[in-house]
Scaffold this motif. Structure first.
Motif, PDB file in Angstrom:
ATOM      1  N   ILE A   6       0.835  -1.207   0.000  1.00 33.04           N
ATOM      2  CA  ILE A   6       0.000   0.000   0.000  1.00 33.04           C
ATOM      3  C   ILE A   6       0.871   1.260   0.000  1.00 33.04           C
ATOM      4  O   ILE A   6       0.685   2.163  -0.814  1.00 33.04           O
ATOM      5  N   ILE A   7       1.845   1.280   0.896  1.00 34.61           N
ATOM      6  CA  ILE A   7       2.650   2.508   0.940  1.00 34.61           C
ATOM      7  C   ILE A   7       3.569   2.611  -0.279  1.00 34.61           C
ATOM      8  O   ILE A   7       3.826   3.706  -0.764  1.00 34.61           O
ATOM      9  N   ALA A   8       4.020   1.474  -0.797  1.00 26.80           N
ATOM     10  CA  ALA A   8       4.839   1.529  -2.011  1.00 26.80           C
ATOM     11  C   ALA A   8       4.019   2.106  -3.156  1.00 26.80           C
ATOM     12  O   ALA A   8       4.518   2.884  -3.969  1.00 26.80           O
ATOM     13  N   ASP A  11       3.664   5.825  -2.579  1.00 25.77           N
ATOM     14  CA  ASP A  11       4.933   6.514  -2.810  1.00 25.77           C
ATOM     15  C   ASP A  11       5.417   6.390  -4.245  1.00 25.77           C
ATOM     16  O   ASP A  11       6.519   6.847  -4.561  1.00 25.77           O
ATOM     17  N   GLY A  12       4.629   5.782  -5.085  1.00 27.56           N
ATOM     18  CA  GLY A  12       5.022   5.653  -6.493  1.00 27.56           C
ATOM     19  C   GLY A  12       6.190   4.709  -6.694  1.00 27.56           C
ATOM     20  O   GLY A  12       6.974   4.889  -7.628  1.00 27.56           O
ATOM     21  N   GLU A  13       6.312   3.726  -5.827  1.00 26.60           N
ATOM     22  CA  GLU A  13       7.458   2.822  -5.904  1.00 26.60           C
ATOM     23  C   GLU A  13       7.144   1.505  -6.602  1.00 26.60           C
ATOM     24  O   GLU A  13       8.025   0.677  -6.748  1.00 26.60           O
ATOM     25  N   LEU A  14       5.874   1.310  -6.990  1.00 25.32           N
ATOM     26  CA  LEU A  14       5.545   0.078  -7.701  1.00 25.32           C
ATOM     27  C   LEU A  14       5.867   0.234  -9.179  1.00 25.32           C
ATOM     28  O   LEU A  14       5.725   1.312  -9.740  1.00 25.32           O
ATOM     29  N   GLY A  15       6.284  -0.850  -9.786  1.00 26.87           N
ATOM     30  CA  GLY A  15       6.486  -0.830 -11.231  1.00 26.87           C
ATOM     31  C   GLY A  15       5.157  -0.669 -11.932  1.00 26.87           C
ATOM     32  O   GLY A  15       4.105  -0.858 -11.310  1.00 26.87           O
ATOM     33  N   PRO A  16       5.177  -0.341 -13.230  1.00 32.17           N
ATOM     34  CA  PRO A  16       3.913  -0.074 -13.929  1.00 32.17           C
ATOM     35  C   PRO A  16       2.940  -1.238 -13.884  1.00 32.17           C
ATOM     36  O   PRO A  16       1.733  -1.038 -13.717  1.00 32.17           O
ATOM     37  N   ILE A  17       3.451  -2.464 -14.036  1.00 34.66           N
ATOM     38  CA  ILE A  17       2.546  -3.616 -14.046  1.00 34.66           C
ATOM     39  C   ILE A  17       1.989  -3.864 -12.647  1.00 34.66           C
ATOM     40  O   ILE A  17       0.779  -4.056 -12.463  1.00 34.66           O
ATOM     41  N   GLU A  18       2.875  -3.796 -11.650  1.00 33.24           N
ATOM     42  CA  GLU A  18       2.416  -3.945 -10.267  1.00 33.24           C
ATOM     43  C   GLU A  18       1.377  -2.889  -9.913  1.00 33.24           C
ATOM     44  O   GLU A  18       0.393  -3.168  -9.239  1.00 33.24           O
ATOM     45  N   ALA A  19       1.631  -1.665 -10.366  1.00 35.94           N
ATOM     46  CA  ALA A  19       0.726  -0.560 -10.037  1.00 35.94           C
ATOM     47  C   ALA A  19      -0.653  -0.818 -10.642  1.00 35.94           C
ATOM     48  O   ALA A  19      -1.685  -0.578 -10.002  1.00 35.94           O
ATOM     49  N   LEU A  32      -9.276  -1.482   0.922  1.00 39.12           N
ATOM     50  CA  LEU A  32      -7.950  -1.185   0.386  1.00 39.12           C
ATOM     51  C   LEU A  32      -7.890   0.264  -0.112  1.00 39.12           C
ATOM     52  O   LEU A  32      -6.941   1.000   0.168  1.00 39.12           O
ATOM     53  N   ALA A  33      -8.942   0.660  -0.825  1.00 40.36           N
ATOM     54  CA  ALA A  33      -8.998   2.033  -1.322  1.00 40.36           C
ATOM     55  C   ALA A  33      -8.951   3.019  -0.162  1.00 40.36           C
ATOM     56  O   ALA A  33      -8.288   4.062  -0.238  1.00 40.36           O
ATOM     57  N   ALA A  34      -9.630   2.681   0.921  1.00 37.19           N
ATOM     58  CA  ALA A  34      -9.644   3.569   2.087  1.00 37.19           C
ATOM     59  C   ALA A  34      -8.251   3.653   2.715  1.00 37.19           C
ATOM     60  O   ALA A  34      -7.803   4.733   3.131  1.00 37.19           O
ATOM     61  N   ALA A  35      -7.557   2.518   2.752  1.00 32.28           N
ATOM     62  CA  ALA A  35      -6.205   2.514   3.324  1.00 32.28           C
ATOM     63  C   ALA A  35      -5.264   3.374   2.477  1.00 32.28           C
ATOM     64  O   ALA A  35      -4.436   4.115   3.001  1.00 32.28           O
ATOM     65  N   VAL A  36      -5.430   3.252   1.163  1.00 35.49           N
ATOM     66  CA  VAL A  36      -4.627   4.095   0.266  1.00 35.49           C
ATOM     67  C   VAL A  36      -4.912   5.566   0.539  1.00 35.49           C
ATOM     68  O   VAL A  36      -3.995   6.391   0.632  1.00 35.49           O
ATOM     69  N   GLY A  37      -6.196   5.878   0.697  1.00 34.34           N
ATOM     70  CA  GLY A  37      -6.591   7.256   0.986  1.00 34.34           C
ATOM     71  C   GLY A  37      -5.940   7.773   2.265  1.00 34.34           C
ATOM     72  O   GLY A  37      -5.446   8.905   2.304  1.00 34.34           O
ATOM     73  N   ARG A  38      -5.931   6.942   3.292  1.00 38.10           N
ATOM     74  CA  ARG A  38      -5.322   7.361   4.571  1.00 38.10           C
ATOM     75  C   ARG A  38      -3.831   7.628   4.411  1.00 38.10           C
ATOM     76  O   ARG A  38      -3.313   8.616   4.910  1.00 38.10           O
ATOM     77  N   HIS A  39      -3.174   6.712   3.717  1.00 37.79           N
ATOM     78  CA  HIS A  39      -1.724   6.874   3.559  1.00 37.79           C
ATOM     79  C   HIS A  39      -1.372   8.055   2.669  1.00 37.79           C
ATOM     80  O   HIS A  39      -0.385   8.750   2.893  1.00 37.79           O
TER      81      HIS A  39
END
Lengths: 233, 194
Positions: A6-8, A11-19, A32-39
């Motif tokens: 989630i934090i990766a 932070d834009g640290e995932l590769g394009p396919i992973e993202a 999951l969307a809510a967790a992303v929003g919090r972070h």
């Protein structure tokens, strides 16, 4: 998805396919969307909390460690030491520096409006041409507008001008137009950021007044002076 | 008017023109080195990083000063062309760690019964007393130093994980685990509506 992922993602640290895969998962998973929003909100809050510090002027004691006269850089809007340090040319230089530091750098080289010849600053290129040719009474659509023309006490024709590159005052001699005054970045009204240097024209006019013998040239006298090649008989 | 050093060539050149024209004065142009110029440009970001580490404004500028002193002495060690920002971040971070350790020693000396007190908590307690500090500052102060520096590098300074790992000489896994723990702690302290 793990907390790491989630934090990766945030932070834009995932590769394009992973993202992409992550976003798919997020569409199907509200938690999951809510967790992303919090972070994301956390990251934004922390970043924006400290961001203004980088916009503050650097304290003089720090800048001075690197360069004792660095306040020109460290205090772009307040070149204070220049004013304190000495008289009128410090003030001129400071106005000039303020204009430049705000983002305007005069072009150099043959195309630049000013250049150095034999230790004097001379108008060149389009500026020299405008000073040679243009009449205040009949403005051309060039880069410079001619203001006042006059005869100086040391018996030279002098003219004020303004343009996007700056405002100034030039006096004619055998070599051409020697600049007596030049304040960068004051010419154009729409350049809001440079407005604080807007007193440049006033500064130039003041200098002109101090040098003037008698009154400014009227339209006829200006035209005659031009036709004589700016030579006083 | 002892010295007229100007950091910028362009500016300096034009001022030199002006001074000559107005007063016949020759302006001594800049002898500021490329290194110093880059350092000057970097100062605003360094102050921000220092604040994210030290949190108190005066402490942060003291930290900046110490880091600058160290950097100026070590100029020869900076490889021309390499990233000055990473180099400076690393120096600043090391200066801060030194200060944190020194402070910890002092608190151990004077407050023996508080042995075992984490540095982060000690910082927090000291900073808690200053009511003007915002919530983010207090939450950051409560983080242990190893989490705080990772948060500062990645969330505040915007470094990539790999850059932070190189700068701190740590494996990526250590960076990410500190980042996760630091973030969780911040979320807890700052609440859901972070």
């Amino acid at each position: 998805m793990t907390e790491d992922q989630i934090i990766a993602y945030v932070d834009g640290e995932l590769g394009p396919i992973e993202a992409l895969r992550f976003e798919r998962a997020m569409e199907a998973d509200a938690a999951l969307a809510a967790a992303v929003g919090r972070h994301r909100a956390l990251r934004d809050r922390v970043a924006s909390h400290f961001a203004p510090i980088a916009a503050e002027p650097v304290p003089a004691r720090l800048a001075a460690m690197v360069d004792p006269s660095s306040n020109v850089v460290a205090f772009p809007a307040r070149p204070r030491r220049w004013f304190d340090a000495g008289g009128r040319y410090a003030a001129i230089a400071a106005t000039l520096v303020a204009g430049l530091v705000l983002g305007q750098v005069l072009p150099r080289g043959p195309a630049a409006p000013i250049g150095e010849r034999n230790g004097a600053i001379m108008a060149q290129g389009g500026l020299a041409a405008a000073l040679d040719r243009d009449l205040a009474a009949a403005p051309e659509n060039g880069a410079y507008r001619i203001g006042v023309s006059f005869v100086s006490r040391d018996r030279r024709y002098c003219r004020t001008f303004s343009g996007n590159a700056g405002a100034g005052l030039g006096c004619h001699g055998p070599e051409g137009w020697a600049l007596v005054r030049f304040v960068a970045g004051s010419g154009s009204e729409e350049q809001g950021a440079y407005r604080q240097a807007g007193s440049a024209s006033a500064d130039v006019l003041e200098a002109a007044q101090a040098m003037m013998a008698g009154d400014p040239l009227d339209a006829d006298a200006e035209r005659r002076a031009r036709d004589s090649g700016w030579r006083l008989r | 008017m002892s010295s007229h050093r100007v950091a910028w060539d362009e500016t300096g050149e034009i001022i030199r023109f002006i001074l000559k024209a107005v007063d016949g004065t020759e302006l001594r142009t800049s002898d500021v080195t490329e290194f110093e110029r880059a350092l000057l440009d970097l100062l605003p970001r360094l102050r921000r990083f220092a604040r994210a580490l030290a949190l108190d404004a005066a402490d942060a500028d003291d930290l900046c000063q110490i880091a600058l002193e160290r950097a100026l002495k070590a100029e020869a060690q900076w490889e021309k062309g390499s990233r000055l920002d990473s180099w400076m971040y690393r120096i600043m971070r090391n200066c801060w760690i030194d200060e944190v350790r020194a402070r910890k020693r002092r608190s151990e000396t004077f407050v023996a019964e508080e042995e075992g007190l984490a540095v982060g908590e000690a910082d927090d307690r000291r900073i808690e007393a200053r009511v003007e500090l915002g919530h983010v500052d207090r939450a950051m102060a409560a983080l242990p130093p190893e989490q705080r520096e990772v948060i500062a590098l990645i969330l505040v300074e915007g470094l990539a994980y790999r850059e932070a790992a190189e700068l701190l000489d740590l494996p990526m896994g250590t960076i990410t685990s500190r980042l996760v723990r630091g973030r969780q702690a911040l979320l807890e302290m700052l609440g859901e509506a972070a």
